[in-house]
Every structure is written in C-alpha cells, then in structure tokens.
Write a protein that holds these residues in place. Structure first.
Motif, PDB file in Angstrom:
ATOM      1  N   ARG A 105       0.855  -1.188   0.000  1.00 12.31           N
ATOM      2  CA  ARG A 105       0.000   0.000   0.000  1.00 12.31           C
ATOM      3  C   ARG A 105       0.886   1.232   0.000  1.00 12.31           C
ATOM      4  NH1 ARG A 105      -3.158   0.342   5.053  1.00 12.31           N
ATOM      5  NH2 ARG A 105      -1.652   1.953   5.563  1.00 12.31           N
ATOM      6  N   LEU A 106       0.584   2.143  -0.898  1.00  7.73           N
ATOM      7  CA  LEU A 106       1.378   3.371  -0.973  1.00  7.73           C
ATOM      8  C   LEU A 106       0.563   4.516  -0.393  1.00  7.73           C
ATOM      9  CD1 LEU A 106       2.715   3.022  -4.632  1.00  7.73           C
ATOM     10  CD2 LEU A 106       4.026   2.679  -2.524  1.00  7.73           C
ATOM     11  N   ASN A 107       1.157   5.228   0.530  1.00 14.01           N
ATOM     12  CA  ASN A 107       0.476   6.408   1.059  1.00 14.01           C
ATOM     13  C   ASN A 107       0.870   7.600   0.195  1.00 14.01           C
ATOM     14  OD1 ASN A 107      -0.912   5.150   3.225  1.00 14.01           O
ATOM     15  ND2 ASN A 107       1.075   4.918   4.235  1.00 14.01           N
ATOM     16  N   THR A 108       0.004   7.942  -0.740  1.00 16.10           N
ATOM     17  CA  THR A 108       0.318   9.014  -1.691  1.00 16.10           C
ATOM     18  C   THR A 108      -0.345  10.310  -1.215  1.00 16.10           C
ATOM     19  OG1 THR A 108      -1.635   8.729  -3.078  1.00 16.10           O
ATOM     20  CG2 THR A 108       0.226   7.289  -3.543  1.00 16.10           C
ATOM     21  N   SER A 109      -0.022  11.398  -1.933  1.00 18.53           N
ATOM     22  CA  SER A 109      -0.604  12.692  -1.548  1.00 18.53           C
ATOM     23  C   SER A 109      -2.126  12.668  -1.708  1.00 18.53           C
ATOM     24  CB  SER A 109       0.011  13.795  -2.408  1.00 18.53           C
ATOM     25  OG  SER A 109      -0.119  13.441  -3.767  1.00 18.53           O
ATOM     26  N   GLY A 141       6.117  -8.360 -17.660  1.00 15.65           N
ATOM     27  CA  GLY A 141       4.980  -7.451 -17.748  1.00 15.65           C
ATOM     28  C   GLY A 141       5.465  -6.118 -18.288  1.00 15.65           C
ATOM     29  N   GLU A 142       4.532  -5.330 -18.826  1.00 12.72           N
ATOM     30  CA  GLU A 142       4.925  -4.020 -19.366  1.00 12.72           C
ATOM     31  C   GLU A 142       5.433  -3.119 -18.249  1.00 12.72           C
ATOM     32  OE1 GLU A 142       1.673  -2.564 -22.475  1.00 12.72           O
ATOM     33  OE2 GLU A 142       0.920  -3.861 -20.897  1.00 12.72           O
ATOM     34  N   SER A 143       6.079  -2.048 -18.648  1.00 12.82           N
ATOM     35  CA  SER A 143       6.570  -1.061 -17.711  1.00 12.82           C
ATOM     36  C   SER A 143       5.407  -0.521 -16.872  1.00 12.82           C
ATOM     37  CB  SER A 143       7.208   0.048 -18.547  1.00 12.82           C
ATOM     38  OG  SER A 143       7.710   1.010 -17.709  1.00 12.82           O
ATOM     39  N   GLY A 144       5.627  -0.393 -15.579  1.00 10.71           N
ATOM     40  CA  GLY A 144       4.593   0.159 -14.702  1.00 10.71           C
ATOM     41  C   GLY A 144       3.652  -0.869 -14.110  1.00 10.71           C
ATOM     42  N   CYS A 145       3.923  -2.165 -14.325  1.00 10.43           N
ATOM     43  CA  CYS A 145       3.034  -3.221 -13.818  1.00 10.43           C
ATOM     44  C   CYS A 145       3.310  -3.610 -12.360  1.00 10.43           C
ATOM     45  CB  CYS A 145       3.157  -4.477 -14.673  1.00 10.43           C
ATOM     46  SG  CYS A 145       2.341  -4.309 -16.245  1.00 10.43           S
ATOM     47  N   GLY A 146       4.409  -3.103 -11.808  1.00 11.23           N
ATOM     48  CA  GLY A 146       4.701  -3.416 -10.409  1.00 11.23           C
ATOM     49  C   GLY A 146       5.809  -4.432 -10.208  1.00 11.23           C
ATOM     50  N   LYS A 147       6.612  -4.679 -11.231  1.00 13.51           N
ATOM     51  CA  LYS A 147       7.684  -5.680 -11.104  1.00 13.51           C
ATOM     52  C   LYS A 147       8.770  -5.201 -10.136  1.00 13.51           C
ATOM     53  CE  LYS A 147       8.656  -5.566 -15.573  1.00 13.51           C
ATOM     54  NZ  LYS A 147       7.773  -4.434 -15.968  1.00 13.51           N
ATOM     55  N   SER A 148       9.247  -3.968 -10.359  1.00 21.22           N
ATOM     56  CA  SER A 148      10.351  -3.475  -9.527  1.00 21.22           C
ATOM     57  C   SER A 148       9.925  -3.251  -8.085  1.00 21.22           C
ATOM     58  CB  SER A 148      10.903  -2.164 -10.084  1.00 21.22           C
ATOM     59  OG  SER A 148      11.515  -2.386 -11.327  1.00 21.22           O
ATOM     60  N   ILE A 149       8.729  -2.744  -7.896  1.00 19.36           N
ATOM     61  CA  ILE A 149       8.265  -2.456  -6.536  1.00 19.36           C
ATOM     62  C   ILE A 149       8.144  -3.777  -5.757  1.00 19.36           C
ATOM     63  CG2 ILE A 149       5.786  -2.366  -7.062  1.00 19.36           C
ATOM     64  CD1 ILE A 149       5.436  -0.048  -5.300  1.00 19.36           C
ATOM     65  N   THR A 150       7.750  -4.852  -6.469  1.00 17.73           N
ATOM     66  CA  THR A 150       7.683  -6.171  -5.840  1.00 17.73           C
ATOM     67  C   THR A 150       9.091  -6.635  -5.451  1.00 17.73           C
ATOM     68  OG1 THR A 150       5.707  -6.724  -7.090  1.00 17.73           O
ATOM     69  CG2 THR A 150       6.962  -8.582  -6.224  1.00 17.73           C
ATOM     70  N   PRO A 172      -2.597   0.733 -16.182  1.00 16.06           N
ATOM     71  CA  PRO A 172      -3.186   1.634 -15.178  1.00 16.06           C
ATOM     72  C   PRO A 172      -2.127   2.089 -14.166  1.00 16.06           C
ATOM     73  CG  PRO A 172      -3.820  -0.644 -14.728  1.00 16.06           C
ATOM     74  CD  PRO A 172      -3.049  -0.654 -16.022  1.00 16.06           C
ATOM     75  N   GLU A 173      -2.298   3.272 -13.638  1.00 18.22           N
ATOM     76  CA  GLU A 173      -1.420   3.757 -12.572  1.00 18.22           C
ATOM     77  C   GLU A 173      -1.592   2.848 -11.352  1.00 18.22           C
ATOM     78  OE1 GLU A 173       0.714   6.335 -11.722  1.00 18.22           O
ATOM     79  OE2 GLU A 173       0.944   6.529 -13.888  1.00 18.22           O
ATOM     80  N   LEU A 174      -0.482   2.406 -10.779  1.00 21.45           N
ATOM     81  CA  LEU A 174      -0.602   1.516  -9.622  1.00 21.45           C
ATOM     82  C   LEU A 174      -1.259   2.225  -8.434  1.00 21.45           C
ATOM     83  CD1 LEU A 174       2.691  -0.573  -9.516  1.00 21.45           C
ATOM     84  CD2 LEU A 174       0.529  -1.085 -10.590  1.00 21.45           C
ATOM     85  N   ALA A 175      -1.142   3.538  -8.418  1.00 20.02           N
ATOM     86  CA  ALA A 175      -1.745   4.281  -7.305  1.00 20.02           C
ATOM     87  C   ALA A 175      -3.233   4.528  -7.535  1.00 20.02           C
ATOM     88  CB  ALA A 175      -1.007   5.606  -7.124  1.00 20.02           C
ATOM     89  N   ASP A 176      -3.753   4.050  -8.664  1.00 23.76           N
ATOM     90  CA  ASP A 176      -5.138   4.357  -8.999  1.00 23.76           C
ATOM     91  C   ASP A 176      -5.776   3.179  -9.738  1.00 23.76           C
ATOM     92  OD1 ASP A 176      -7.356   5.912  -9.116  1.00 23.76           O
ATOM     93  OD2 ASP A 176      -6.737   7.054 -10.891  1.00 23.76           O
TER      94      ASP A 176
HETATM   95  N1  LIG Z   1       6.771   5.480  -3.860  1.00 20.82           N
HETATM   96  C1  LIG Z   1       5.801   5.479  -4.758  1.00 20.82           C
HETATM   97  N2  LIG Z   1       4.789   6.350  -4.646  1.00 20.82           N
HETATM   98  C2  LIG Z   1       3.787   6.343  -5.574  1.00 20.82           C
HETATM   99  N3  LIG Z   1       3.730   5.510  -6.617  1.00 20.82           N
HETATM  100  C3  LIG Z   1       4.715   4.634  -6.775  1.00 20.82           C
HETATM  101  C4  LIG Z   1       5.813   4.556  -5.869  1.00 20.82           C
HETATM  102  N4  LIG Z   1       6.639   3.591  -6.277  1.00 20.82           N
HETATM  103  C5  LIG Z   1       6.077   3.071  -7.402  1.00 20.82           C
HETATM  104  N5  LIG Z   1       4.931   3.702  -7.695  1.00 20.82           N
HETATM  105  C6  LIG Z   1       4.030   3.361  -8.797  1.00 20.82           C
HETATM  106  O1  LIG Z   1       4.495   2.181  -9.366  1.00 20.82           O
HETATM  107  C7  LIG Z   1       4.626   2.316 -10.771  1.00 20.82           C
HETATM  108  C8  LIG Z   1       5.874   1.623 -11.281  1.00 20.82           C
HETATM  109  O2  LIG Z   1       5.951   0.398 -10.716  1.00 20.82           O
HETATM  110  P1  LIG Z   1       7.242  -0.457 -10.958  1.00 20.82           P
HETATM  111  O3  LIG Z   1       7.271  -1.509  -9.929  1.00 20.82           O
HETATM  112  O4  LIG Z   1       8.434   0.440 -11.040  1.00 20.82           O
HETATM  113  O5  LIG Z   1       6.892  -1.046 -12.384  1.00 20.82           O
HETATM  114  P2  LIG Z   1       7.768  -1.907 -13.362  1.00 20.82           P
HETATM  115  O6  LIG Z   1       9.034  -2.283 -12.685  1.00 20.82           O
HETATM  116  O7  LIG Z   1       6.889  -3.088 -13.669  1.00 20.82           O
HETATM  117  O8  LIG Z   1       7.984  -1.044 -14.562  1.00 20.82           O
HETATM  118  C9  LIG Z   1       4.746   3.770 -11.051  1.00 20.82           C
HETATM  119  O9  LIG Z   1       4.169   4.058 -12.282  1.00 20.82           O
HETATM  120  C10 LIG Z   1       3.984   4.378  -9.917  1.00 20.82           C
HETATM  121  O10 LIG Z   1       2.628   4.448 -10.291  1.00 20.82           O
END
Ligand SMILES: Nc1ncnc2c1ncn2[C@@H]1O[C@H](COP(=O)(O)OP(=O)(O)O)[C@@H](O)[C@H]1O
Ligand code: SF4
Ligand SMILES: [Mg+2]
Length: 336
Positions: free
Chosen positions: A17-21, A45-54, A280-284
């Motif tokens: 869960r991300l605490n965003t503005s 997965g495409e860019s922005g799918c949440g791979k790196s954050i995982t 889709p934006e991961l924050a939305d």
């Molecule tokens: N600290 C954060 N605050 C808000 N959104 C974030 C944060 N970190 C990642 N995101 C969201 O995660 C998305 C990217 O996820 P990421 O794991 O980098 O994707 P991938 O590696 O699949 O390209 C960004 O587009 C953004 O929406």
C-alpha cells in the motif's frame, strides 16, 4: 518439490500500500510465488506493472510511504516487518540484486575494487587483503579485462557493459542464495545484452543460486527461466512453468504480450501488434480485473472484484473469469 520440502523463498498474498498525496492506494495485491533452491523464476509485464516495486519489497528497500502486507519467507523466516538492521545482514549476503542501470548500484566516488570488496569485508569478515584477492578473481570471472590493473579505477572509466559486469561481481561477492536481476540488460546495447544474460545464466548455474529475472521482454523470459509469472496492474495474472505458459497462454494479457513481441525475420513493413490502451497507474487501480479497460473479452462481472487465480493445468494459474473463452483458438474480437 517433494511434500514437506520448504521453498527457499515463499511469497504469499503480498500487498503493497502506498500512502500518496491523494491518500492510500493498494499498488500491489495478491502476489504469491515460491522459489526453490537453484530454481529460476521470471517476472514479465509491461513497464509500470509493479515488477520493480515487488522486487524492492523482497529486499526491504521500499520507500517510507509504502506499507507491506502478506508474507515473505526466506528459509521459513518471515521478512515482513524485519527491522532494517536485520535486513542489512541479508541484503548483498543472502539476497542480492542487479539493477537495470548499473550506475544505480555503483558509487561514482569509490573505486570499483573497493565496491566489490566491501560486501566481502562487511558480511564475511575477511581481511582487506583477502577481500581484494577475491574481488579480483570475481572481476576476472565476470569478464572484466585486466582486473588487477583496473582495480583502482572509477565507474566512469568503464563502458556500460563493463559497469554491469562490475555490479554482477558485487551482487555475487557473498554467494547469495537468491539473485534478483531487474531488467539487467535493458540499458545496454543489444550486442552486449546476450553476453550479459549468458554470463548471469552461467554464474547462476555455477553457484547453484536461485534467480528471479525481471523483464518486459517475453523472449528473454522464454530463454532464461524455468517458471514465470506475468504481472499486470500490480498483481499476478498468470503463472506456471515457462513451457506450460508458452504452450497454452490462458490470460488475454499474456496473449496480447505474445502478439506484441518483435519477431526476428518478420517481413519488412509488417505492423507490430500492440495492446491498445495503457497500463493503469498503480496508485489508482480499478476495483475488479486490472486489465478490464484493455480487454476485448470484458464483461460487467470482470469489474466487480479481482478475479481469483484459476488453475488451468498443474501449477498453471490464470487470474481471469473467462479463461474458457480466452483459451478458444480465436476468441471473438480478441485478436488485435
Ligand atoms: N513510492 C511510490 N509512490 C507512488 N507511486 C509509486 C511509488 N513507487 C512506485 N509507484 C508506482 O508504481 C509504478 C511503477 O511500478 P514499478 O514496480 O516500477 O513497475 P515496473 O518495474 O513493472 O515497470 C509507477 O508508475 C507508480 O505508479
Ligand atoms: S477477467 Fe475479464 S477483463 Fe479481466 S482478463 Fe479476464 S475477460 Fe478480460
Ligand atoms: Mg521496473
């Protein structure tokens, strides 16, 4: 895996869960997978799918605005909630990461020799002289020319490909059990990409490490890992052995990725198929299936709730409520 054998790394029901503005947002949901010792797993997965954050969650490296739920176990030990001081003992020692951009991992102010030797001194407690000897051997093993002479050179004195070789040496210095390679070749020239992937594959096999290879490229995944998960909108939409997924893609998103891949030998002028719409934006994220806005097979029920992962073969799961239609040879309207 035989009954009772514990996976090396077990991720279950991971949520971030991300605490965003704009308030809290559930960026990652229901991510589960297990990695056995010596096994290779791809995340595609495409860019922005949440791979790196995982991946960052596995390493305890998420930003302060992130809250992790679910479970990440390494050899049975729970890592969610582990104090940072304990995570520091694991990072670079039992779990290591290779980043997309080598300069993310390298400090421009320190010599490359120091940076490869440093984790050895920190985690294994060996002497500086022994660490230097091992670091030179590692730099030699990753194919850096003349490592003894270039030990005291700085990162900017190397090419991009050489810098990635240096970060690989750093990541492997302490012989980790798990190596996470996050798009390790995306920033490199195509001519170097193959060499670096081959080097990583050789080292993984040599050291018996388990590896998580992250890529947006299905071709890279197909050639380099035994099992794979497909991520979309912060969740796992398909998972299974690489053979099973490639022989029977059950999720409309995986099918779309496959059609969109560039093909060697495609006739000049052949239009590259793409998946219409954007990630889709991961924050939305929408409440139901994250792929609903781009899916040709969408029905109202898809938007009601996150679809469950349905097993369509042994260990082959698909998060879609219409797999029966998606799996027909030419689902109406689904071909781009
Ligand atoms: N600290 C954060 N605050 C808000 N959104 C974030 C944060 N970190 C990642 N995101 C969201 O995660 C998305 C990217 O996820 P990421 O794991 O980098 O994707 P991938 O590696 O699949 O390209 C960004 O587009 C953004 O929406
Ligand atoms: S659940 Fe519905 S929207 Fe999602 S992939 Fe399946 S058919 Fe498409
Ligand atoms: Mg990424």
């Amino acid at each position: 895996m035989s009954a009772g054998e514990q996976p090396l790394l077990e991720v279950s029901g991971l949520g971030i869960r991300l605490n965003t503005s704009r308030g809290p947002a559930q960026a990652v949901r229901e991510v589960s997978f297990a990695l056995r010792r010596g096994e290779t797993l791809g995340i595609v997965g495409e860019s922005g799918c949440g791979k790196s954050i995982t991946a960052l969650a596995l390493l305890g490296l998420l930003p302060d605005n992130a809250v992790v739920s679910g479970s990440i176990r390494l050899d049975g030990r729970e890592l969610v909630g582990l104090p940072d001081a304990d995570y520091c003992k694991l990072r670079g020692n039992r779990i290591s990461m290779i980043f997309q951009e080598p300069m993310t991992a390298l400090n421009p102010m320190h010599t490359i020799g120091h940076q490869v030797a440093e984790p050895l001194v920190r985690h294994t407690g060996c002497s500086a002289a022994e660490a230097k000897r091992q670091a030179i051997a590692l730099l030699d093993r990753v194919g850096l020319p003349d490592p003894a002479r270039r030990y005291d050179a700085y990162p900017h004195q190397f090419s991009g490909g050489q810098r990635q070789r240096i970060t690989i040496a750093m990541a492997l210095a302490c012989k980790p059990d798990v190596l996470i390679a996050d798009e390790p070749t995306t920033a490199l020239d195509v001519t170097i990409q193959r060499q670096i992937l081959d080097l990583i594959a050789d080292l993984v096999a040599e050291q018996g490490m388990a590896m998580i290879l992250i890529s947006h490229d299905l071709g890279v995944i197909a050639e380099n890992v035994q099992r794979m998960i497909v991520m979309y909108g912060g969740t796992v939409v398909e998972s299974g052995t690489t053979d099973a997924v490639f022989s029977r893609m059950g999720h409309p998103y995986t099918q779309g990725l496959f059609r969109a891949r560039p093909r060697l030998g495609a006739r000049k002028g052949t239009r590259l198929s793409t998946i219409a719409g954007t990630v889709p934006e991961l924050a939305d994220l929408p409440a139901g299936c994250p792929f609903a806005d781009r899916c040709a097979l969408v029905i109202d029920a898809c938007r009601a709730a996150l679809p469950p992962l349905i097993e369509i073969g042994t260990g082959h799961g698909v998060r879609c409520i219409r797999t029966d239609v998606a799996l027909t040879p030419d689902p109406a309207g689904a071909v781009a």
